[in-house]
Design an enzyme around this catalytic site. Structure first.
Site, PDB file in Angstrom:
ATOM      1  N   SER A  21       0.850  -1.194   0.000  1.00 16.68           N
ATOM      2  CA  SER A  21       0.000   0.000   0.000  1.00 16.68           C
ATOM      3  C   SER A  21       0.886   1.245   0.000  1.00 16.68           C
ATOM      4  O   SER A  21       2.068   1.150  -0.338  1.00 16.68           O
ATOM      5  CB  SER A  21      -0.932  -0.028   1.225  1.00 16.68           C
ATOM      6  OG  SER A  21      -1.939   0.943   1.097  1.00 16.68           O
ATOM      7  N   ASN A  22       0.341   2.388   0.348  1.00 18.30           N
ATOM      8  CA  ASN A  22       1.140   3.624   0.375  1.00 18.30           C
ATOM      9  C   ASN A  22       0.647   4.518   1.511  1.00 18.30           C
ATOM     10  O   ASN A  22      -0.306   4.177   2.210  1.00 18.30           O
ATOM     11  CB  ASN A  22       1.074   4.315  -0.984  1.00 18.30           C
ATOM     12  CG  ASN A  22      -0.354   4.650  -1.359  1.00 18.30           C
ATOM     13  OD1 ASN A  22      -1.018   5.427  -0.695  1.00 18.30           O
ATOM     14  ND2 ASN A  22      -0.855   4.013  -2.423  1.00 18.30           N
ATOM     15  N   ARG A  23       1.278   5.670   1.665  1.00 13.94           N
ATOM     16  CA  ARG A  23       1.026   6.524   2.834  1.00 13.94           C
ATOM     17  C   ARG A  23      -0.198   7.423   2.700  1.00 13.94           C
ATOM     18  O   ARG A  23      -0.454   8.232   3.593  1.00 13.94           O
ATOM     19  CB  ARG A  23       2.258   7.401   3.086  1.00 13.94           C
ATOM     20  CG  ARG A  23       3.415   6.658   3.715  1.00 13.94           C
ATOM     21  CD  ARG A  23       4.651   7.559   3.764  1.00 13.94           C
ATOM     22  NE  ARG A  23       4.336   8.904   4.246  1.00 13.94           N
ATOM     23  CZ  ARG A  23       5.049   9.988   3.958  1.00 13.94           C
ATOM     24  NH1 ARG A  23       6.099   9.906   3.178  1.00 13.94           N
ATOM     25  NH2 ARG A  23       4.715  11.168   4.453  1.00 13.94           N
ATOM     26  N   ALA A  88      -4.680   7.474  -4.228  1.00 15.69           N
ATOM     27  CA  ALA A  88      -3.326   7.009  -4.542  1.00 15.69           C
ATOM     28  C   ALA A  88      -3.425   5.522  -4.885  1.00 15.69           C
ATOM     29  O   ALA A  88      -3.160   4.642  -4.058  1.00 15.69           O
ATOM     30  CB  ALA A  88      -2.412   7.232  -3.350  1.00 15.69           C
TER      31      ALA A  88
END
Ligand code: C5P
Length: 217
Positions: A21-23, A88
């Site tokens: 995943s991402n921030r 995102a």
């Protein structure tokens, strides 16, 4: 106007307990949804996994993976005037998610990644009646990369922000953005709360739609 807004990250499963995943916190997308509602627009919010309270008047769809977001956007976008792809979305996913939890071994582990389907690029301009706004989080060459993305993904506008500095837009309550248009026009919103950035963006998006409507008349 009817807004379709995506927000937050996606999660791409590696096995039943792990994911890529991402921030992304989802704060910018949720703020745009709230600002659009505040300005009297209808909002469908497609959200990845976030820890935020959604605006109560938005129609909500929750998704986890990029594939699910792709399907949800395609399901809802036909009835909308503008698609705001603030999420995102993961660019890559594990080529094969393991059915069972991967056991720890005392050796390097490689995971093959395959590209996800690009949602923005899946709406050719000649076949769409709605505006498409992309987002570009960049760590280098903001202007060059954002303009490249604007063209490559056939967007009507792209909202770019620098996520390279420690005080960047990601996870923060503030943001500063540059908006690029296909005719070469550039608009800047200097550092302020995401709530204020969202209000300005909604005004800009509404103006884009009005211009097109006026042209059609
Ligand atoms: O290429 P990059 O991921 O940096 O582009 C960011 C923009 O593309 C964002 O608007 C994001 O929502 C969108 N995107 C998409 N489908 C993907 C990956 C990103 O629509 N699979």
């Amino acid at each position: 106007m009817r807004f379709l807004i995506t927000a937050g990250p996606t999660r791409e499963p590696i096995d039943p307990v792990r994911y890529l995943s991402n921030r992304s916190s989802g704060k910018m997308g949720y703020a745009i949804a709230a600002a659009a509602i505040e300005a009297g627009h209808d909002v469908i919010l497609i959200s990845g996994p976030v820890c935020l309270d959604p605006p109560s008047e938005a129609e909500l769809t929750f998704v986890t993976t990029a594939d699910q977001m792709f399907d949800a956007v395609h399901r809802h976008v036909k009835n909308c005037d503008i698609l705001v792809m603030c999420a995102a979305v993961a660019d890559y996913k594990p080529a094969l998610a393991s059915k069972d939890k991967i056991k720890k071994q005392n050796a390097n582990l490689s995971i093959e990644l395959s590209p996800t389907r690009d949602i923005l690029s899946s709406f050719p301009p000649e076949h769409r009646e709605f505006f498409v706004v992309g987002f570009a989080a960049e760590t280098t060459d903001l202007h060059k990369n954002a303009q490249k993305k604007l063209r490559a993904k056939n967007c009507d506008a792209i909202v770019a922000n620098d996520v390279g500095s420690p005080n960047s837009g990601m996870e923060s309550d503030e943001n500063e953005v540059t908006i690029f248009f296909p005719d070469g026009q550039i608009q800047e919103i200097s550092r302020t709360s995401k709530k204020n950035v969202a209000r300005e963006l909604v005004k800009i998006f509404a103006k884009m739609c009005e211009k097109r409507l006026t042209k059609k008349m």
